[in-house]
Structures are given as structure tokens and as C-alpha cells.
Motif scaffolding. Structure first.
Motif, PDB file in Angstrom:
ATOM      1  N   UNK A 140      -2.911  -1.050   0.484  1.00 26.45           N
ATOM      2  CA  UNK A 140      -2.834  -2.609   0.409  1.00 26.45           C
ATOM      3  C   UNK A 140      -3.018  -2.859   1.987  1.00 26.45           C
ATOM      4  N   UNK A 176     -10.910  -4.067   3.153  1.00 27.01           N
ATOM      5  CA  UNK A 176     -10.166  -5.190   2.493  1.00 27.01           C
ATOM      6  C   UNK A 176      -8.582  -4.978   2.419  1.00 27.01           C
ATOM      7  N   UNK A 177      -8.094  -4.380   3.509  1.00 23.76           N
ATOM      8  CA  UNK A 177      -6.563  -4.434   3.250  1.00 23.76           C
ATOM      9  C   UNK A 177      -6.225  -5.285   4.536  1.00 23.76           C
ATOM     10  N   UNK A 178      -4.692  -5.456   4.483  1.00 15.27           N
ATOM     11  CA  UNK A 178      -3.870  -6.584   5.338  1.00 15.27           C
ATOM     12  C   UNK A 178      -3.563  -5.587   6.809  1.00 15.27           C
ATOM     13  N   UNK A 214       2.874  -7.560  -1.665  1.00 15.60           N
ATOM     14  CA  UNK A 214       1.894  -6.622  -1.748  1.00 15.60           C
ATOM     15  C   UNK A 214       2.052  -5.581  -2.757  1.00 15.60           C
ATOM     16  N   UNK A 215       3.091  -4.821  -3.110  1.00 18.58           N
ATOM     17  CA  UNK A 215       3.230  -3.532  -3.685  1.00 18.58           C
ATOM     18  C   UNK A 215       3.479  -4.102  -5.288  1.00 18.58           C
ATOM     19  N   UNK A 216       2.777  -3.540  -6.090  1.00 17.09           N
ATOM     20  CA  UNK A 216       3.039  -3.742  -7.429  1.00 17.09           C
ATOM     21  C   UNK A 216       3.387  -2.606  -8.184  1.00 17.09           C
TER      22      UNK A 216
END
Lengths: 482, 482
Positions: free
Chosen positions: B234, B265-267, B172-174
Motif C-alpha cells: 500500500x 499505485x502506492x503512497x 492504509x492497513x486493512x
């Protein structure tokens, strides 16, 4: 179950990372198996999945460690069997668990922390690390307690060897400007992990036709190219014996790698998980060659390979020598890696105890010794025989050449001829569809531009090789000449 | 052995990452132990290290899986014992391995891939994932094969729960612009992994004095603050029951988290490893509450906690529901996580098989059933009793308050009074030196500014708590009033 309509931006490194050993070809093989077709999984060094029996000694001890209440019970059974022939007949051929094994399990369980149900210290059980240190000292002729003696505090027990590689690469790589040198072809654990850590892979090219030999000149060339591209090389990975090539390095080459690393201030990462798979050749460890040179060395070993083949137990260790300090701090790599290991709590305890058994074989004269030696020698001999069978087969395949001597568990033949417009991926896919043989194409290991190969693990039972090899030869000669 | 003079720039995220559960206090405890001092390791939920016995059923089966040759042998022993009272006497109290256990081990071993010595598929053995799916369906009342039925292909078997957390956060982390919401206080696996992945931790604050309750307002507030700082959230991590607080979420709160995640819109990342540790309260899973809402959910479970306490086996699973797609691709998170899992080959097989046993308890009426139930209930009752003993002790400590009901394996009392210039780290260090009790200070979990706490695992045997608690009370009242 549904898929969410949500589209989420993700880590590009993870997206682009590749791992061919478990990539599209094995995934297709799994589909074929589901359709009831027989496949032969030679894509991975997983001996017990292809029928290799475990070493009985290991399993007898681990079985007792899982259920310590059995130790007293087995002693009772042994007494009964020694007194009562009827009991002996009833209990059957499986026979008794030797006093040596029972005493060993009892001794292990009386050691601090040796409980398969409990987390250990982050770096693993102390007595196992101590046993690993003794093993290294004995293997490499280091005087215990002397200046080169292995230090249990610089040994980490890990879930297989992969975990150690992840820790050191994650620590070394600060961004795309940092490079890690890897041999081409290489085991994709390295390329995948370098990519996941946002680093740059710097290739060096052992020479195929002379048996995958390389020298310092080849390393310097690769380093220079990286420098020109603005890459700072932080470490060099060496896999010895090689994966996928099987190449076994001689002392001179190892010395050159160490001097190269020392002169350029980089870390040596030595993957030595195939150290038992040398089939008569001499294995020289990087630790031994290093001697008292001030070059940081990280080396790996594992219970998955050798004659042990205990892949599922996911046991391994990493040894640090001359750990460097993190710039701008007074923290040793040892202490930082300890913290990294802490976040995952510890490696699995059965795997740790399997490492203990790997480095502490039954001594000569003990009850399990004769069977242990017989099993060990038979496995290694059979591996060598199977490699030879495959090599003989290659001779009947048009334009196939396999360079170097046999090492590790793999052969990496070169496919000198392929139909126009096809590559080794197409070949391996067709081979799978035709024969069930699951291999990995050379590109999965980053082979040299313009060459084509496949890697095959020489693990299937002999009868299976005898059955499939003629079909492979036929497939090959038709495919490349179609 | 020497340390290299080399200073090497390293990954700052790894350098700065903290993991207090195995930080300075436990490291000091290890030093004290080496000096021969007794310590009581309450810094970590490691029940078997504090004398909790394993469930006999689990270990009997695992012991047979390590040494399959024993199955026939045990059948022989059982026949002998049933015919011969002398044999029964000689084999002793440990008695026989039941036919149910022998049949189960045989059944497992006849399943494709069930070999503790072989790598499994990257996501774990299919039959174990299938059993996990059945367990989830039964736990949550999902119709097998219905729209909410758990899908074995969206279940991953992992080395403990930590590995699953690492995969999803890494994916998830960019970069530092990506945030992950975590409750404060939180289990430092999350803060450490977010930091290692170069992400930003976004805190939300359950309300301590009402028993660590939170609502959507608290989540929105945290999200707004992050947005103002330019952070894209995220995912939200929820730990239920809570670690370190023990708080157990009700259905309404869980519903609010899911709606909050859906609207933004997050997990949702639901850490449910303590689902059995509710001591009479109701556990509601996120999967159950989710129902048919289109919100991506990742949930974890583990063999380390509950009444199982099999920490050393490092078994766990991760379930995905409504996996999102990676933006700019048509790849599902499921397929990308499969690739991530591939690089480490697979989780350890004994841990996988322990997951199988966790989700497949002996059925009512089977031979092991009565003992299994007795052991299970005794462990859970004892845990609750021990938490109560500690809570009673807190009442005698000046300005100590412990909010909320008992859950998980921890108490997280607030230290309302500390000597000027000291903090909870100083307190926990002094407590260790004085009593041997090894705890983790609240700051290790990122407690709210201006508060002081400690986390204690309520795992030592009752007699040990009885012995140390008066000494702790005395230490406390002297320390805070010095």
C-alpha cells in the motif's frame, strides 16, 4: 493542489468511526466563522477558548521553565523594585514574580530530566509521577508506603487523557468478539477508539429520569445481552462525573461497579477527568472505593478540565491498580503499556510539568496561595452559576427537561418535542444557524433509542449567555411548534 | 501495590511489537543510573538531554506565550533600562527581551485561537499551517497560489512526527494482507506501528557498502517478493536523511521512488525530520521532486531534530499531496485523517507554536537574527565535528566500518567481527556495562541477515566523547578478540 485519481481500500473501522464532538456541527460552525458570523463554541469543554483566564500561578511557573535564564533576571528585577520606587512605577502593574515561584521553577529545573526541550522517559518524568502518587494518596487517604499507596511506576503521564484510553483499549481488544461496556450516553472518545481497535461497544443504560443512576442489575443485563451475542466483555468504562450527563456517582454505585467487574474478571476503566467539577457534591474516586479488592483499575485525570482548564497543554495521567497479566505470558499490563508509550517516545514535557503543578498547588501561606484560591473558587462558582442560568432557560423551552444535578462542564437536556421527521441533529444545526450556538446533538453520544438531546458546555461568559439565551428560547419554541 | 491474579488475553500485535530505541538496553541503562552509575544516552536523538542549549529566540517567545501578562511588563523594563543605568546593572547580564520578540509574541497572541491553554482545531492552528505552507513553498521554490503551492488545509500539526505516521498507517492497513515497504535498516517507529496495525512489513535493502544507495531495481525486487507472498503493498516509507544510517538521497533516487510508487499505485511516506542535518550536502524534498506527478505523498517534519532539538515540545507536521480517495467512497484521505486527528482533539499548542517558530525564523536585520544564526551554525558545526571524532575512533576498532557520508544525528557502524556465539545485542549490552555508553544494536532496526551493527547518536559534548572514546576502543578490541 490536485487530488489523486487513485482509489485505495482503507481500514473500514477508521472509515466508519464517528466523533461528533468535532463532527459535522462544529465543521459547519467553522464555515460560518469564515463567513464572518459569530459562533459560540459550546460543543467542547474548552474553557479558555471562551474567555476563562488561566490560573496565574501555573503560567508564571511554565513561563520560567520555557526560559530558565529568566530566573536570575527576575531576582534582579525584584531586588531593584524593592529598592527603587521609580523602577516599580516603570515596570508597572504586572508586578513581580514571587520568590516562591522563582524558587519552585529553580527546584523543578534542578530535577533529573526536567527540561521542556528533551524527551523524558516513556512513562514521563519520575518526579512528576511521584507527585501524582502523593496527590492520589492525599486525595484518597492512602498511607504513603502502605499497601494501598499509589506507585509512581504504575503511573503514566500522557498527552491529555485520550492517549491513556487509546493504549488500554488497543491492548485489551483482540477483535470484534471483544466487547467494552460503555454508559449510554457516553463520551465518543470511547466509541471511536473501540471502533478503531475493531472491538464491539456494549452499551449499558443509566436511568435518565432518576438523574442517570444505575445499579448492578443494569450492568448484568448488558453483560448478559453481550454474552448471548457471543461477545466477551473485557472492560467497563465509567465516566465520573459523567460526560455528557454531568451525573456524579455515589459510593454505593462505584462499589457495585467494582464488584461486578471483579466477579466477571473484567477491567474497570474510570474516566475521572471532571473530579474537581462537582459543585458541592462529594467526589469518590474508584481508587479509594477499590481499597484492597483484587480488581484491575485504570483511571484517568487531566489538566484540561476542573478549574485548571489547560486544554491546550495536553497533559494527563493514567494510574493502574492491580494490573493484570497478559494471558500466555508473564508480562504485566504495566510493562506492555510502557512499551506502547515508548513508540510515541513520551508525552509533551510542558504538559507533564503542568500535571506537576496541578497536583502540587501552592501551600497555604505561600505568596501565590491567596490569588490561587481566589481564582480557583471564582472559576468553579462561575461555572455553577452559568449552569444554573441555562437550566432556568430550559424551563421556558417547550418540553425540555434536564435531569440530575450539575456536574462536569455539560448539561444534557432532553428535547421532548421535535417537529415530525426531524431529529436532534436537525435541531442543533438549526440552532447553530439561528443563534451561533454550537452544541452536539445527543445521537453523537449514542443516546437511548427514541430520545433526543443535546450537550451544551456551560462555558460562555455570563453576558454571552444572557444575550443568547432569550434567542435560544425563542428559536426553540418556534422550532418545535412549527 | 499488588498485581492482579487475573490473566487476560490481549492483542497479539501489541504483545509482539518491538521498539528497540527504548528497549532492553535503555531499560538496563536506567537501572544502572538508579545505582548511581553514569550513563551516556546515545540510544536516542535527544540533544538537549546531552547538554545542547536551546535556541534562545524560540524560548523567549514561548516563555511570553505562556504568560502574556509579561509582554507589557517587559516593555516597561526595557524603558526603564534604557533610561537608568542602575536598573540595567541590577537586572544583570540576562539583558532585555528585544522589541522584535515582544512584538512577535503580541502578534501571535492576537491571532485567532493562539492560546496555549485552549484546544485548537483538530488539524492545528490555521495561521501555523499557513506559515508551514509558506515555508514549504520557499524551501521548494513553489509559486504561492500556483499549482504546486502547499495548501494549509492539507497540513496537519501533530505531536512530533510519530503521530502522523500512526494516522496514515492505521488508515492504509486493512489487515495482514496489506504491506508497507520500509528500508532496512529502518527506524522502528515504522515496524512497530505496522505491527500494531496488524499489517505486514515489506523490506527493501539499500546497499551498505556503496553508502546505503538504492535504485528502482531494488524496490521492484522487494515488491515482487511481497506479491508472491500474497501481500498487497500500500505504501513505501523513505527516511531522508536516513535513520539509522544517516544516508542522504540524491534527486535521481527520489525520482525513482516516486515513479515506482506512481506505476504501482502506492503512497509515498517521506520521513524528512532530519532535513536540516545534512552537513553541507544538498537536501531535496520529496515534495519538490514530486512536482506535478499524480502520486500521493505524505511527508513529515518535526521540531525535535535539525538544530532546533526541541524534542520535549513534541511538535511536528504532516503534509499531504495528491491525497487519494478511499475506495468505495468519495472521501479524500485528507478528510479521514482530519477525523482521526479529531479523536485526540488536537496536538499540544506549545508544540504547534514551536512549529510556527521553526518555520518563521527571525529575518535578517531583526534584533534576534545575529544570535540565532550564530547558535544555529554552532550547533550544526558541532554535530558534524562530533560525528567526525567518532568516525576517527572507529578506525582504531578492529573490523569496524562505517559507510556513507554523515547525515541525520546517527552513525551506524558495522561490527565485522564478534566473538563466536554473540551478536550485536550482546556487544551493546557489554559496551553499556563497561563504559556507560547507551546505544542501540543493529537488530533493533532490522539489519540485513548475517550483519551486525550499532546505532549511536553523535550528541554527547565533545569532552565526553574525548573521555569515553578511548575506553570504547579498548573495550572493543578486547571484546571482539576475546
Amino acid at each position: 493542489m490536485s487530488v489523486s485519481e487513485l482509489k485505495i481500500p482503507v481500514n473500514q473501522n477508521i472509515l466508519e468511526m464517528e466523533y461528533a464532538v468535532r463532527g459535522p456541527i462544529p465543521i459547519r460552525a467553522a464555515e460560518l466563522r469564515k463567513q464572518g458570523k459569530q459562533t459560540i463554541p459550546c460543543n467542547i469543554g474548552n474553557p479558555q477558548a471562551l474567555g476563562q483566564d488561566p490560573i496565574a500561578f501555573y503560567r508564571q511557573v511554565l513561563s520560567l521553565l520555557e526560559d530558565p535564564s529568566r530566573i536570575e533576571r527576575e531576582r534582579g528585577i525584584n531586588r531593584l523594585m524593592s529598592q527603587d520606587p521609580e523602577a516599580q512605577a516603570a515596570i508597572g502593574e504586572a508586578g513581580s514574580i514571587s520568590g516562591y515561584v522563582l524558587d519552585l521553577a529553580e527546584k523543578i529545573l534542578s530535577t533529573h530530566g526536567a527540561n521542556v526541550g528533551a524527551y523524558s522517559e516513556s512513562n514521563g518524568l519520575f518526579f512528576v509521577r511521584e507527585a501524582v502518587a502523593n496527590f492520589i494518596n492525599e486525595r484518597d487517604g492512602f498511607d504513603p508506603g502502605g499497601p494501598l499507596s499509589a506507585d509512581p511506576e504504575r503511573i503514566f503521564l500522557t498527552d491529555g487523557a485520550s492517549e491513556g484510553a487509546r493504549h488500554i483499549l488497543q491492548l485489551l481488544i483482540t477483535g470484534p468478539g471483544d466487547g467494552i461496556m460503555v454508559p449510554i450516553p457516553q463520551y465518543p472518545l470511547y466509541s471511536a477508539t473501540i471502533r478503531a481497535c475493531d472491538g464491539t461497544q456494549v452499551n449499558y443504560y443509566p436511568d435518565e429520569e432518576t438523574g442517570w443512576v444505575f445499579d448492578r442489575g443494569i450492568l448484568e443485563e448488558s453483560l448478559e445481552t453481550a454474552k448471548k451475542d457471543g461477545i466477551t466483555v473485557k472492560a467497563i468504562v465509567v465516566i465520573n462525573p459523567g460526560n455528557p450527563t454531568g451525573a456524579i456517582l455515589d459510593r454505593k454505585t462505584i462499589d457495585e461497579v467494582i464488584d461486578f467487574a471483579g466477579d466477571n474478571g473484567i477491567v474497570v476503566i474510570a474516566d475521572e477527568v471532571y473530579q474537581e467539577n462537582v459543585y458541592g457534591a462529594e467526589f469518590v474516586s474508584f481508587a479509594k472505593a477499590l481499597g484492597d479488592r483484587d480488581v484491575p483499575l485504570v483511571s484517568f485525570h487531566s489538566v484540561s478540565k476542573g478549574f485548571y482548564g489547560e486544554c491546550g497543554h495536553r497533559g494527563g495521567y493514567m494510574e493502574l491498580r492491580n494490573p493484570p497479566t497478559a494471558a500466555g505470558t508473564d508480562l504485566s499490563f504495566r510493562d506492555i503499556i510502557f512499551k506502547q508509550a515508548s513508540v510515541a517516545l513520551c508525552s509533551n514535557l510542558v504538559g507533564q510539568l503542568m500535571v506537576y503543578l496541578m497536583v502540587s498547588p501552592p501551600p497555604e501561606g505561600s505568596e501565590p496561595y491567596a490569588l490561587y484560591v481566589q481564582e480557583r473558587d471564582a472559576i468553579l462558582q462561575e461555572l455553577e452559576d452559568k449552569a444554573t442560568m441555562l437550566r432556568e432557560g430550559f424551563k421556558q423551552m417547550d418540553s425540555v427537561e434536564c435531569f440530575g444535578r450539575t456536574g462536569a462542564m455539560y448539561l444534557f437536556p432532553r428535547l421532548g418535542k421535535l417537529p415530525e421527521g426531524t431529529n436532534d441533529f436537525d435541531y442543533c444545526m438549526a440552532l447553530l444557524e439561528e443563534t451561533g450556538l454550537t452544541t452536539v446533538n445527543g445521537a453523537g453520544f449514542g443516546q437511548k433509542e427514541g430520545t433526543h438531546h443535546l450537550r451544551i458546555a456551560f462555558l460562555p461568559p455570563k453576558e454571552m449567555i444572557e444575550e443568547v439565551l432569550p434567542r435560544w428560547i425563542q428559536f426553540h419554541n418556534e422550532y418545535v411548534n412549527r
